[in-house]
Design an enzyme around this catalytic site. Structure first.
Site, PDB file in Angstrom:
ATOM      1  N   GLU A  62      35.821  47.520  37.725  1.00 45.56           N
ATOM      2  CA  GLU A  62      35.352  47.364  36.344  1.00 45.56           C
ATOM      3  C   GLU A  62      35.011  48.707  35.720  1.00 45.56           C
ATOM      4  O   GLU A  62      33.930  48.907  35.148  1.00 45.56           O
ATOM      5  CB  GLU A  62      34.159  46.395  36.285  1.00 45.56           C
ATOM      6  CG  GLU A  62      34.545  44.968  36.649  1.00 45.56           C
ATOM      7  CD  GLU A  62      33.460  43.943  36.361  1.00 45.56           C
ATOM      8  OE1 GLU A  62      32.364  44.324  35.896  1.00 45.56           O
ATOM      9  OE2 GLU A  62      33.708  42.745  36.607  1.00 45.56           O
ATOM     10  N   GLU A  95      37.977  38.722  40.798  1.00 47.87           N
ATOM     11  CA  GLU A  95      36.690  38.120  40.438  1.00 47.87           C
ATOM     12  C   GLU A  95      36.965  36.952  39.499  1.00 47.87           C
ATOM     13  O   GLU A  95      37.508  37.141  38.410  1.00 47.87           O
ATOM     14  CB  GLU A  95      35.734  39.127  39.778  1.00 47.87           C
ATOM     15  CG  GLU A  95      35.162  40.159  40.730  1.00 47.87           C
ATOM     16  CD  GLU A  95      34.034  40.981  40.122  1.00 47.87           C
ATOM     17  OE1 GLU A  95      33.296  40.445  39.257  1.00 47.87           O
ATOM     18  OE2 GLU A  95      33.906  42.158  40.517  1.00 47.87           O
TER      19      GLU A  95
END
Length: 510
Positions: free
Chosen positions: A174, A313
């Site tokens: 991320e 995720e």
């Protein structure tokens, strides 16, 4: 109207990678500490500090890989803090998740021991946000090099003579957010630099996974595919240069993160009406559109599909349980979560030509966990049971399906009532997983299996409950669990059944 499912022969030999059924364990809340690691001195039965009951439960899922140490934690994690004698390891602050003290007792050796106990492949995520190129290169060397070198010798000093096997390695997490708030153009350059030093020290080449987009950030995918494949323009049949003919990608996978959640108002995981049930079904099926649109961009630069989409995720995200630390993301898990899991896994199965891996968040005690613990107690969630039922799809040949079904309506909005995927394993058994999104109505289903080898028997396993909100508790751990489903008629490769409302059904035909 009877819903019709046509199950077709696989003309492209597409296989559902077992890695779609991967998991994720971050240093977050009680996932690692209390969930996996209790320490060797704990009265809870353990093997070298790792909980026996959790390992035994997870082994039944045939887990193919576990992603670690994060998540946001990964881009503040310095791996040398987690090796050597535990009493000498420095404590740090977990800045992302509750600002609690992390003692680093669960580090590289402990994680890889956990993977060996599970019989699963490690997927390690490296630190780009606050780490150095040298730090990442040395971690790979420490884990995988069998010769004489400073890092290999340090590993031996710490008690591990032979290297571990490591295939999957993520280069940052991320990095558009908690991993550094980078522009994709900046991260793309950093990725090219860092991946250069993620070298192969063994006969197992490192499979390099780049940080990909958040949800619908299609620009991020565009830039990463252009830079990661080394192709400066999309593929064209009219322009076939030697670079196109002979290129080698410097990334093997591009990640995608998407959670089923309401960012504006995190709702209760256990107290909800049909309005919220429908809302979260609607949010879940968005995964289909995301994969289709990101895949279309990837296809422009990589029509041979050398770069995989890695959904590392995903899962439901609700308000934390009352009285728990907000930074620990501990939530209960109901029948609604089981449907969310089943729908997502069906979507990944059906897109296995591009989706190679997926990792539900997270393994124990965090978000959509498959296992919850409380002291010495442990329970299996409805999501656990979906993974156990769906494991029959791992490494099986995809059978494409077309579905004609009525809609599930709420107010003026509608969704297809059924969500389906199918596969055929090496022994010839066909498995069809069907989710009924409608919490009120059962549905008659006709399945056409023509074109497949003659099949003679059918049975099923069903996961449902009386109430949408039903869940397992430590006092009543078996409220939601699979039961045998035998109300199936098979005649000349045609199948008839009635699927109950709000349920997940896996049918086996042989």
């Amino acid at each position: 109207m009877t819903s019709l499912i046509n199950v077709n022969k696989n003309s492209k030999n597409e296989v559902i990678s077992r890695h779609i059924y991967g998991h994720f364990a971050e240093h977050l809340g009680r996932c690692v500490y209390e969930g996996i690691w209790v320490g060797e001195e704990s009265p809870i039965p353990n093997t070298r500090g790792i909980r026996n009951d959790v390992v035994d439960a997870l082994k039944k899922l045939n887990i193919p890989n576990v992603r670690w140490p994060g998540g946001c934690f990964a881009d503040e994690y310095h791996w040398k803090d987690g090796i050597g004698p535990r009493e000498s390891r420095p404590s740090i602050v977990n800045n992302n998740w509750g600002k609690v003290t992390e003692n680093n007792h669960f580090g590289t050796h402990e994680f890889l021991d956990f993977c060996e106990q599970l019989g699963t492949e490690p997927y390690i995520c490296g630190n780009v946000g606050s780490g150095t190129v040298q730090e990442m290169q040395e971690w790979i060397e420490y884990i995988t090099f069998d010769g004489q070198s400073p890092m290999a010798d340090l590993r031996r000093k710490n008690g591990r003579e032979k290297p571990w096997k490591l295939k999957y390695f993520g280069i940052g997490n991320e990095n558009w957010g908690c991993g550094g708030k980078m522009r994709v153009e900046h991260y793309a350059d950093l990725y090219r630099r860092y991946e250069t030093f993620v070298r192969d020290y063994s006969d197992i080449p490192i499979y390099k996974i780049a940080c990909g987009p958040s949800e619908a950030d299609y620009h991020w995918t565009e830039v990463m595919m252009r830079e990661g494949t080394g192709r400066t323009e999309p593929y064209s049949d009219n322009v076939m240069t030697s670079a196109w003919e002979h290129y080698r990608p410097n990334m093997h996978g591009l990640s995608l993160h998407f959670y089923t959640r309401n960012r504006a108002n995190y709702d209760s995981s256990t107290e909800f009406t049909e309005e919220k049930w429908f809302d979260y079904m609607r949010r879940t099926v968005v995964m289909e559109e995301l994969i289709q649109r990101h895949t279309a961009i990837m296809d422009k630069y990589d029509p041979e599909k050398n770069v995989d989409l890695i959904v590392d995720e995903w899962g439901s995200w609700f308000k934390v349980e009352p009285g728990t630390n907000p930074g620990f993301l501990y939530q209960q898990n109901t029948l609604r979560d089981a449907l969310i899991a089943g729908i997502n896994l069906n979507i990944f199965n059906n897109h296995c030509d591009r989706v190679h891996m997926a990792n539900i968040a997270q393994l124990v005690n965090v978000l959509q966990a498959v296992v919850l613990t409380e002291g010495e107690k442990m329970l299996l969630t409805p999501t656990y049971h979906v993974f156990e039922m769906y494991k029959v799809h791992q490494d099986a040949k995809l059978l494409p399906v077309s579905v004609s079904t009525k809609n599930y309506s709420y107010g003026e909005d509608t969704l297809p009532m059924l969500n389906v995927s199918a596969s055929q394993d090496d022994s010839g058994k066909v498995h069809i997983s069907i989710c009924n999104l409608d919490p009120n109505n059962s549905e008659q289903v006709h399945v056409n299996l023509k074109g497949l080898s003659e099949l003679s028997s059918a049975s099923g396993r069903l996961l449902t409950a009386e109430a949408m909100t039903e869940h397992n508790t430590f006092e009543n751990p078996n409220r939601v669990e699979p039961v045998a489903f035998n109300n199936i008629e098979l005649k000349e490769n045609e199948l008839s059944l009635t699927i109950p409302s709000k349920s997940v059904l896996v049918v086996e035909i042989q």
